[in-house]
Motif scaffolding. Structure first.
Motif: not given
Length: 237
Positions: A170-175
């Motif tokens: 999820k953090e990678c998608l946000f980034s």
């Protein structure tokens, strides 16, 4: 109050319909509506200046004093665009608003909404062209819709860690979505500044406040830049 209204500015976007009342050149609060019919019922016998990214059904405005902005409307700027009939009315209005606020200045208008539009109006008042790319939620939705395993974070991204390097999917998608936009826009600004010195950058749109502090440019946050342009065009008719 209605007797004093000059005009109602109507901004029909992809995800909302807004009106702004103008009284003696002053803009009152912006109101959001469910549909155009509500506006027409509420404002009878008052001029309407309309910008719409959607097609308005034939006959809807019959009996109303309404001007729907198109590329054929008399404009205080020049459109240097190969397919002006495809140029969104919101982009035209924002360009006029930027030129009105900052005349004789190179202006870059970045509208961070459903899509991101980036448009350049030069110091001579010529619309030189622009860029259209996916907006923040569209990027998140696309990765969910076009894969089997990736989750949809479009409604929860504000609660996800904002580091540029993610430590979870999820953090990678946000980034990729958020910081991808930041680097994209900074790159566009940096490239255009080479040919258009003292470039003035104007942010608008529903997601503008998320990015204002992240862009490496002198930023003017123009929450009513479209409305300012619509009013200028209405006066120009």
């Amino acid at each position: 109050m209605s007797e004093k209204l000059e005009v109602i500015l109507v901004d029909i976007g992809n995800s909302s319909i807004k009106t702004t009342e103008v009284v003696k050149g002053e803009f009152l609060d912006t109101v959001t509506w469910k549909n155009l019919e509500e506006i027409l019922t509420n404002y009878k016998d008052i001029p309407l200046m309309v910008s719409s990214v959607k097609e308005i059904a034939s006959g809807t405005l019959i009996g109303h004093r309404a001007h729907v902005l198109t590329h054929q409307s008399p404009l205080p700027i020049t459109l240097d665009y190969n397919t002006p009939e495809t140029l969104g009315a919101d982009r035209i209005a924002a360009a006029v608003g930027a030129n009105e606020l900052f005349p004789e200045t190179h202006n870059l208008v970045i509208d961070l909404g459903t899509c991101i539009t980036t448009d350049l109006i030069d110091s001579s008042g010529v619309f030189r062209g622009g860029i259209i790319s996916p907006g923040l939620k569209m990027r998140m939705k696309a990765m969910f819709n076009y894969t089997d395993q990736l989750p949809d974070i479009s409604e929860e991204w504000q609660g996800i860690d904002s580091a540029e390097l993610g430590k979870s999917t999820k953090e990678c998608l946000f980034s990729g979505s958020f910081w991808g936009i930041v680097h994209e826009l900074n790159g566009v600004i940096r490239t255009l500044e080479k040919d258009f010195t003292s470039l003035n950058t104007i942010l608008t749109g529903g997601d503008a406040h998320f990015f204002e502090s992240k862009l490496k440019a002198h930023i003017f946050a123009g929450s009513k830049i479209v409305q300012k342009g619509l009013y200028r065009i209405w006066k120009y008719q």
